[in-house]
Design a protein around this motif. Sequence first.
Motif, mmCIF file in Angstrom:
data_model
loop_
_atom_site.group_PDB
_atom_site.id
_atom_site.type_symbol
_atom_site.label_atom_id
_atom_site.label_comp_id
_atom_site.label_asym_id
_atom_site.label_seq_id
_atom_site.Cartn_x
_atom_site.Cartn_y
_atom_site.Cartn_z
ATOM 1 N N SER A 172 -16.595 21.760 -25.010
ATOM 2 C CA SER A 172 -15.407 21.503 -25.840
ATOM 3 C C SER A 172 -15.145 22.650 -26.797
ATOM 4 C CB SER A 172 -15.582 20.214 -26.638
ATOM 5 O OG SER A 172 -15.703 19.128 -25.772
ATOM 6 N N LEU B 183 -13.748 25.634 -24.913
ATOM 7 C CA LEU B 183 -12.341 25.473 -24.528
ATOM 8 C C LEU B 183 -11.420 25.695 -25.717
ATOM 9 C CD1 LEU B 183 -12.675 22.251 -22.362
ATOM 10 C CD2 LEU B 183 -12.268 24.560 -21.499
ATOM 11 N N ALA B 184 -11.794 25.095 -26.838
ATOM 12 C CA ALA B 184 -10.932 25.213 -28.012
ATOM 13 C C ALA B 184 -10.921 26.644 -28.528
ATOM 14 C CB ALA B 184 -11.404 24.248 -29.090
ATOM 15 N N CYS C 296 -24.398 21.354 -28.048
ATOM 16 C CA CYS C 296 -23.357 20.497 -28.632
ATOM 17 C C CYS C 296 -23.888 19.959 -29.939
ATOM 18 C CB CYS C 296 -22.987 19.337 -27.695
ATOM 19 S SG CYS C 296 -21.713 18.235 -28.375
ATOM 20 N N LEU C 297 -23.090 20.097 -30.988
ATOM 21 C CA LEU C 297 -23.503 19.628 -32.309
ATOM 22 C C LEU C 297 -22.768 18.347 -32.690
ATOM 23 C CD1 LEU C 297 -23.499 23.109 -34.114
ATOM 24 C CD2 LEU C 297 -25.512 21.767 -33.536
ATOM 25 N N ALA C 298 -22.128 17.718 -31.707
ATOM 26 C CA ALA C 298 -21.311 16.520 -31.951
ATOM 27 C C ALA C 298 -20.228 16.798 -32.996
ATOM 28 C CB ALA C 298 -22.157 15.318 -32.343
ATOM 29 N N ALA C 299 -19.646 17.987 -32.887
ATOM 30 C CA ALA C 299 -18.517 18.348 -33.743
ATOM 31 C C ALA C 299 -17.422 18.904 -32.843
ATOM 32 C CB ALA C 299 -18.953 19.372 -34.777
ATOM 33 N N CYS C 300 -17.354 18.381 -31.626
ATOM 34 C CA CYS C 300 -16.501 18.949 -30.592
ATOM 35 C C CYS C 300 -15.024 18.901 -30.964
ATOM 36 C CB CYS C 300 -16.695 18.213 -29.273
ATOM 37 S SG CYS C 300 -18.304 17.483 -29.065
ATOM 38 N N GLY C 301 -14.675 18.074 -31.942
ATOM 39 C CA GLY C 301 -13.272 17.981 -32.340
ATOM 40 C C GLY C 301 -12.914 18.995 -33.399
ATOM 41 N N SER C 302 -13.876 19.763 -33.874
ATOM 42 C CA SER C 302 -13.596 20.677 -34.982
ATOM 43 C C SER C 302 -14.324 22.003 -34.825
ATOM 44 C CB SER C 302 -13.962 20.012 -36.308
ATOM 45 O OG SER C 302 -15.065 19.158 -36.164
ATOM 46 N N SER C 303 -14.188 22.567 -33.632
ATOM 47 C CA SER C 303 -14.853 23.836 -33.360
ATOM 48 C C SER C 303 -14.048 24.997 -33.948
ATOM 49 C CB SER C 303 -14.982 24.012 -31.857
ATOM 50 O OG SER C 303 -13.721 23.855 -31.274
ATOM 51 N N ASN D 43 -14.692 24.025 -38.004
ATOM 52 C CA ASN D 43 -13.389 24.690 -38.120
ATOM 53 C C ASN D 43 -13.499 26.033 -38.839
ATOM 54 O OD1 ASN D 43 -11.739 22.630 -36.925
ATOM 55 N ND2 ASN D 43 -12.123 21.406 -38.755
#
Lengths: 422, 155
Positions: free
Chosen positions: B81, B84-85, B119-126, B138
């Motif tokens: 993730s 991709l971001a 994966c640091l379980a922060a996939c929504g805020s890379s 972010n």
Amino acid sequence: MTFEPILLKRTSLPRSDSIDVYLENDGYAALARALREYAPGDLIEMVKASKLRGRGGAGFPAGAKWGFMPRNDGLKYLCVNTDEGEPGTFKDRELAEKDPHQIIEGAIIAAYAVGAERAFVYIRGEFFQGIKSWIKAIADAYARGFLGQNILGSGYDLNMSVHRGAGAYICGEETAMINSLEGRRGEPRLKPPYPTDNGYWGHPTLVHNVETLANIPHIVRHGPAWFANIGTEKSTGPKIFCVSGHVYRRGVYEFPLGISLRELLYEHAGGVPGGKAIKAVIPGGASTSPLTADQLDITLDFESLEGAGTALGTGAIIVLDEDTCMVDVARRSARFFAHESCGQCTPCRVGTQRAVDVLEGIEAGRGVPEDLDRLEMLCHGMLGNTFCPMGDAVVSAIGGILMRFRDEFEQHIRQAGCARAA
Amino acid sequence: MEPGLEPGHYAVTDPAKRSMLLTALYMAQEQYGYLSPEAMERVARRLSMSPREVYNTATFYSMFRTEPVGRHVIQVCEGLSCHLAGGAEDLFDFLMERLGIGAGQTTGDGRFTLQMVQCLAACGSSPAMRINDTLYTNLTLGQVDTILQELEERP
Ligand SMILES: Cc1cc2nc3c(=O)[nH]c(=O)nc-3n(C[C@H](O)[C@H](O)[C@H](O)COP(=O)(O)O)c2cc1C
Ligand code: SF4
Ligand code: FES
């Protein structure tokens, strides 16, 4: 679709992790009611009637699992699985950091229903913030009489403690987690026996994902019929979806199970940056097979995704736009699994490493047509031949990409590398 | 102390001391910086285990280190993730350049260790990175530079 969040309702409040905010917002009311009004067996029936399915990946009916726990006075345990490590998944961290009491309340009700006297919170070692908020939350719950001896005057006792994992994805698998709690290598155990018969030090142990437990107080408060009315016939209740990858508004979204993938991605998550088309969507975390662009109208529930040859998994939706190289995606997944294989079974240990080698070769332009047969053979060798479900997950992920995007792999081999990278 | 206040707090009724192992290893690692053979022997004695068993278990877990590392361990997520971001590779390149080390290496002054993780379980805020116990999300390269400067200025 507009939907008033249930599980994430409090997370936007200031100090949402504090017990005072929780209590001001209906917190622990369900526990008080469960202890006062219901016998343990009633609660098991209630969860069965709600048709709640586990949110940790496998979707097993929660009520049925509670029913498997023996009804005797022997030692029993509850484990709260906060090991979240599936790439693409970040919902449990959100819940644990921002609303730990919702999970604790659900855990106490579950423990009471199955007669557990001790609950372990197994938390991923990397989640330092989460560990701190769990420890504080548990201490506060003790201080207010929700944990410890004679909870709310009911005569029921429960102790809860936090255990820090130490950097191993496989410890999210329930039997590996139990081994880790016992101070062993986090290697999965052969099932059966299932943890509900033989878990922590041989005692019956109920293992649940954080999100599953977060639903319990709501089921007790509003009743199973209310819950079963949310979502679809077979996939009931709200679900937290983690949306990441090529999408405008990455983040967590809560909707009833059964929302359409297209709606979630385009109406709520803002679509794909640059107005690009979607090539594929991985629907349930890195362990699940991708969907293709013609499947965007699928609904996000256990049965639809199974019907499409993939799985809801953890509800972690990874969006891949038209320019994504699927060989690269497969290689990255393979690398993850090779790194995280516990090494106990040869097909998984060797198979994942071989897959990495083959995929790296293809990506670097050294691929030959036989490589694709080799990858298929590796998948074939793993499927159903491993100790734990990770072997099958590898096959879903890598085999699924190969099956659906074989032409891209062939193109890489023909052109000796990635045309996109050029 | 209230049960639950300490991570890994165990009731005395627990079936085996061995259940304390991960907690004990964390404590030893904190005290010695890494799990030296002596540190593991001490843990083994305290829990009535053989040093071999302790070693065998500790080495299963990536967060237990049997080699010294820098005071600040920087982990950058290269998971799918985050990749991709975008931004994860740039962040890693920036850190390599800035610190003059590659993946898995430690700076000569023993301050920083650089690692790529999955994966640091922060996939929504890379892009996402972790330094010791703090997660940063972010990130811009400017922010990373400031964070490093602050760490460098510490004794
Ligand atoms: C390789 C692997 C990793 C897993 N990781 C997790 C995890 O991080 N968190 C989780 O809740 N369940 C994880 N599971 C699923 C657990 O084994 C178990 O099914 C789940 O915790 C049960 O909870 P539920 O019924 O509430 O879903 C994993 C399973 C496998 C095979
Ligand atoms: S399938 Fe892989 S992860 Fe699971 S037990 Fe076997 S080697 Fe370990
Ligand atoms: S993929 Fe980077 S935090 Fe999950």
